[in-house]
Design an enzyme around this catalytic site. Structure first.
Site, PDB file in Angstrom:
ATOM      1  N   TYR A 152      25.854  47.495   8.590  1.00  8.18           N
ATOM      2  CA  TYR A 152      25.627  47.531   7.152  1.00  8.18           C
ATOM      3  C   TYR A 152      24.215  47.017   6.898  1.00  8.18           C
ATOM      4  CZ  TYR A 152      26.484  47.095   2.153  1.00  8.18           C
ATOM      5  OH  TYR A 152      26.431  47.241   0.781  1.00  8.18           O
TER       6      TYR A 152
ATOM      7  N   TYR B 200      37.587  45.346   1.792  1.00  8.94           N
ATOM      8  CA  TYR B 200      36.499  44.692   1.072  1.00  8.94           C
ATOM      9  C   TYR B 200      36.708  43.188   0.976  1.00  8.94           C
ATOM     10  CZ  TYR B 200      34.613  49.191  -0.595  1.00  8.94           C
ATOM     11  OH  TYR B 200      34.051  50.439  -0.672  1.00  8.94           O
TER      12      TYR B 200
END
Length: 513
Positions: A378, A479
């Protein structure tokens, strides 16, 4: 539906607009069977009389981001309910509309004089058919370094219009009738071409549901971009392993001894300890101290594993979520060391696709993935906690997605305050993992990967498959990164929560921030 459009190949257009001078796109029309878009140009003075001009999509290929912004705004406005008297092709003008329209129209203007430096392309706003509308307002066309723009000008033959009245009702009516297929196609192809330039295996784009394309304003990067206030250890000061050599143990380096200095903070492999080492380790854990020199759990499957497992994260790390420490460029183990994996980047082919539901875009892999397979990291801007707070509070929409990821893995062990923790913002720049959706039953998990064991504030976030994944299956992660969450915890006082729409059988029903 997928975009299907035939574009005549007439060769490269000779004119391109000067992108740095473009302010925004305000409207579109069809003129002479060509899609045209109304450009508002930057001006230092009198913004109500800012220059405007119509241009074909071929002339706007260097500023497609502005065209896409306009199309996105147009798409959202079309979803809003209209007044009962409004149709797809016309809307009854209100008294205010009539005043604006009357003010924007002028009697026929002569071309007796033209300001120096350019040529006015329009003579009047008194037209019966929109196809005869002027091409330039409040200025004249000019060029510099081969690029065209419109600069402010006034004169008897310069068509004047108040920018606040644009788009006029006539422009709006014409825009409702005008297609935007070529612009949508060119935007889609531009995004696909940009994906082809991203290092690593190919990233493709598929949309079988509508004409949308991910934002062209998103910039693909291969490593973090550090913003003001963020400090990272100088790579030149990194310490590498000195006791490992490339030729050790059938040329597998650090994997052979598993006592690499880079693994100092990694988990000790208790199965390889004798009684004396176990007693010594117990003392160290009780009194504190370094476990360097003890055999450590190597993060990736060794060369003795099945071929498809080599390089995959071992089950211990998959289940424990311990930080992964890789060797670096200062190590003596060589470039082929199996403790260098994530730092070399993505090796699987990914596909960004339109999900067809409220989740928007998603990500999937075009090949089978084994449990523990590395997918990608990421990436984004690394910002301070204060800057992250500023960006969160400055958003204009409560429904806007958040791409902030706190680098707080070592906050507790290193005694870092919340203000000292850095945050990765992947909204404006990053990698394809930006498009990974949430699932309460994910097939991927995120792990900390560090190449400098002494830097507790800047490290990589890497995604690994937490189970076998079939080709074409959507890649998802949690998440919230929680094992079990009760609904009562989500609805605790002072906690913001939204409905979860992941569709998993064991969906928690809520996500919170």
């Amino acid at each position: 539906m997928p975009i299907r459009v035939e574009i005549p190949m007439t060769g490269r257009a000779t004119r391109r607009v000067w992108v740095d001078k473009v302010h925004s796109i305000l409207c579109h029309r069809i003129k002479n069977e060509e899609e045209q878009y109304l450009v508002r140009w930057h001006t230092d003075t009198n913004t109500q009389r800012a220059p405007l001009s119509w241009h074909s999509i071929d002339e706007l290929v260097r500023c497609l981001e502005y065209v896409q912004d306009y199309l996105d705004t147009r798409s959202k406005s079309k979803k809003r309910p209209r007044a009962e008297t409004e149709t797809d092709f016309e809307r009854r003008p209100s008294p205010v509309d009539r005043q604006v329209l009357d003010a924007s129209r002028t009697p026929s203007i002569s071309r007796s004089s033209t300001p120096s430096g350019g040529t006015a392309s329009a003579t009047s706003l008194s037209y019966n058919s929109f196809s005869t509308a002027p091409d330039i307002y409040n200025g004249v066309i000019d060029s510099q370094d081969g690029f065209i723009f419109v600069r402010s000008a006034s004169g008897s033959d310069i068509v004047q219009i108040n920018v606040l009245s644009v788009p006029t009702p006539e422009m709006q009516n014409a825009a409702r009738r005008a297609q935007v297929k070529k612009a949508e196609y060119v935007i889609r192809m531009e995004y696909i071409n940009r994906l082809k330039r991203v290092p690593g295996r190919l990233i493709t784009l598929v949309n079988l549901h509508d004409t949308a394309t991910p934002s062209l304003r998103f910039r693909y990067i291969t490593e973090y971009v550090l913003r003001p206030g963020v400090f990272q250890y100088d790579p030149a000061t990194q310490l590498g392993c000195t006791s490992c050599r490339p030729d050790m143990g059938r040329n597998i380096g650090c994997e052979y001894t598993q006592k690499c200095e880079c693994l100092e903070y990694a988990a000790v492999d208790g199965n390889r300890l004798n009684d004396e080492q176990k007693n010594e380790l117990a003392i160290i854990r009780a009194q504190g101290g370094s476990t360097q020199g003890f055999p450590k759990k190597f993060p990736y499957f060794s060369s003795d594993a099945k071929p498809e497992r080599i390089g995959c994260l071992v089950r211990f790390y998959l289940q424990s979520r311990r930080a992964i420490y890789e060797c670096n460029d200062h190590c003596g183990c060589g470039i082929r060391c199996r403790n260098k994996l994530v730092q070399f980047g993505r090796t699987v082919e990914l596909e960004i696709f339109r999900t067809g539901d409220v989740r928007g875009w998603g990500l999937r892999c075009k090949q089978n993935l084994h449990e523990g397979a590395f997918i990608d990291t990421y990436r984004g801007e690394v910002i301070t906690d204060a800057e992250a707070t500023r960006r969160e509070t400055s958003t204009t929409s409560k429904d806007k997605a958040s791409y902030l990821y706190s680098l707080d893995k070592f906050a507790e062990s290193e005694g870092l305050s919340e203000e000292e923790i850095y945050v990765v913002d992947g909204e404006f720049m990053g990698g394809p993992t930006k498009f990974m959706n949430h699932s309460c039953e994910p097939n991927c998990r995120q792990y900390t990967v560090s190449y400098n064991k002494f830097d507790a504030k800047v490290y990589d976030i890497a995604f690994f498959a937490c189970r076998d994944i079939k080709a074409g299956e959507e890649l998802t992660f949690d998440y919230l990164d929680k094992e079990e969450v009760e609904e009562e915890d989500v609805k605790a006082p002072g906690r913001n929560y939204v409905e979860c729409r992941c569709g998993a059988a064991k969906c928690r029903k809520y996500l919170w921030t």
